[in-house]
Design a protein around this motif. Structure first.
Motif, short mmCIF file in Angstrom:
data_model
loop_
_atom_site.label_atom_id
_atom_site.label_comp_id
_atom_site.label_asym_id
_atom_site.label_seq_id
_atom_site.Cartn_x
_atom_site.Cartn_y
_atom_site.Cartn_z
N PRO A 21 24.69 -13.42 12.90
CA PRO A 21 24.34 -12.03 12.68
C PRO A 21 25.59 -11.16 12.76
O PRO A 21 26.64 -11.61 13.21
CB PRO A 21 23.38 -11.71 13.83
N GLU A 22 25.48 -9.92 12.32
CA GLU A 22 26.62 -9.01 12.41
C GLU A 22 27.01 -8.86 13.87
O GLU A 22 26.16 -8.65 14.73
CB GLU A 22 26.24 -7.64 11.85
N GLY A 23 28.26 -9.04 14.18
CA GLY A 23 28.73 -8.96 15.56
C GLY A 23 28.78 -10.32 16.25
O GLY A 23 29.24 -10.43 17.37
N GLY A 24 28.29 -11.37 15.59
CA GLY A 24 28.35 -12.73 16.15
C GLY A 24 27.17 -13.05 17.03
O GLY A 24 26.29 -12.23 17.27
N TRP A 25 27.14 -14.28 17.53
CA TRP A 25 26.07 -14.76 18.39
C TRP A 25 26.40 -14.51 19.85
O TRP A 25 27.56 -14.32 20.22
CB TRP A 25 25.85 -16.25 18.19
N THR A 26 25.38 -14.57 20.67
CA THR A 26 25.55 -14.49 22.12
C THR A 26 25.17 -15.84 22.72
O THR A 26 24.60 -16.69 22.04
CB THR A 26 24.66 -13.39 22.73
N ALA A 27 25.44 -16.02 24.01
CA ALA A 27 25.11 -17.28 24.67
C ALA A 27 23.61 -17.54 24.64
O ALA A 27 23.18 -18.69 24.52
CB ALA A 27 25.61 -17.26 26.12
N ASP A 28 22.79 -16.51 24.72
CA ASP A 28 21.33 -16.69 24.65
C ASP A 28 20.89 -17.21 23.29
O ASP A 28 19.90 -17.93 23.19
CB ASP A 28 20.60 -15.38 24.95
N ASP A 29 21.61 -16.87 22.24
CA ASP A 29 21.26 -17.32 20.90
C ASP A 29 21.46 -18.83 20.73
O ASP A 29 20.78 -19.45 19.91
CB ASP A 29 22.09 -16.60 19.83
N LEU A 30 22.39 -19.42 21.48
CA LEU A 30 22.67 -20.86 21.32
C LEU A 30 21.44 -21.72 21.59
O LEU A 30 21.28 -22.77 20.98
CB LEU A 30 23.81 -21.29 22.24
N ASP A 31 20.58 -21.27 22.49
CA ASP A 31 19.37 -22.04 22.79
C ASP A 31 18.36 -21.99 21.65
O ASP A 31 17.48 -22.84 21.57
CB ASP A 31 18.70 -21.51 24.07
N ARG A 32 18.47 -21.01 20.78
CA ARG A 32 17.49 -20.83 19.71
C ARG A 32 17.95 -21.33 18.34
O ARG A 32 17.19 -21.31 17.39
CB ARG A 32 17.13 -19.35 19.59
N ILE A 33 19.20 -21.77 18.25
CA ILE A 33 19.71 -22.27 16.97
C ILE A 33 19.43 -23.77 16.90
O ILE A 33 19.94 -24.54 17.71
CB ILE A 33 21.22 -22.01 16.83
N PRO A 34 18.59 -24.20 15.95
CA PRO A 34 18.24 -25.62 15.88
C PRO A 34 19.39 -26.48 15.37
O PRO A 34 20.17 -26.06 14.52
CB PRO A 34 17.06 -25.65 14.91
N GLY A 35 19.48 -27.69 15.90
CA GLY A 35 20.41 -28.68 15.37
C GLY A 35 21.85 -28.57 15.84
O GLY A 35 22.71 -29.26 15.30
N LEU A 36 22.14 -27.74 16.83
CA LEU A 36 23.52 -27.66 17.31
C LEU A 36 23.83 -28.86 18.21
O LEU A 36 22.99 -29.29 18.99
CB LEU A 36 23.74 -26.38 18.12
N PRO A 37 25.05 -29.39 18.12
CA PRO A 37 25.42 -30.48 19.02
C PRO A 37 25.45 -29.97 20.47
O PRO A 37 25.64 -28.78 20.71
CB PRO A 37 26.83 -30.87 18.56
#
Length: 61
Positions: A21-37
């Protein structure tokens, strides 16, 4: 007969990288992004994929 017309075989949609998103992701967003290592870090709102540390690193520490 093509693979798409065979029973049980469907065309898969190609993988699409998540767009930040504009401004980048936050640490809370990492839990909601599917398929991340599991070894994913954020630097300035961008994901950075890190390789797991090996036994050598543990022994050196």
């Amino acid at each position: 007969m093509s693979a798409a017309s065979e029973p049980g075989l469907e065309e898969q949609e190609p993988y699409r990288w998540p767009v930040p998103p504009e401004g980048g992701w936050t640490a809370d967003d990492l839990d909601r992004i599917p398929g991340l290592p599991p070894h994913t870090a954020l630097i300035d709102g961008s994901p950075v994929f890190m390789s797991p540390q090996r036994k050598f690193h543990t022994r050196a520490m």
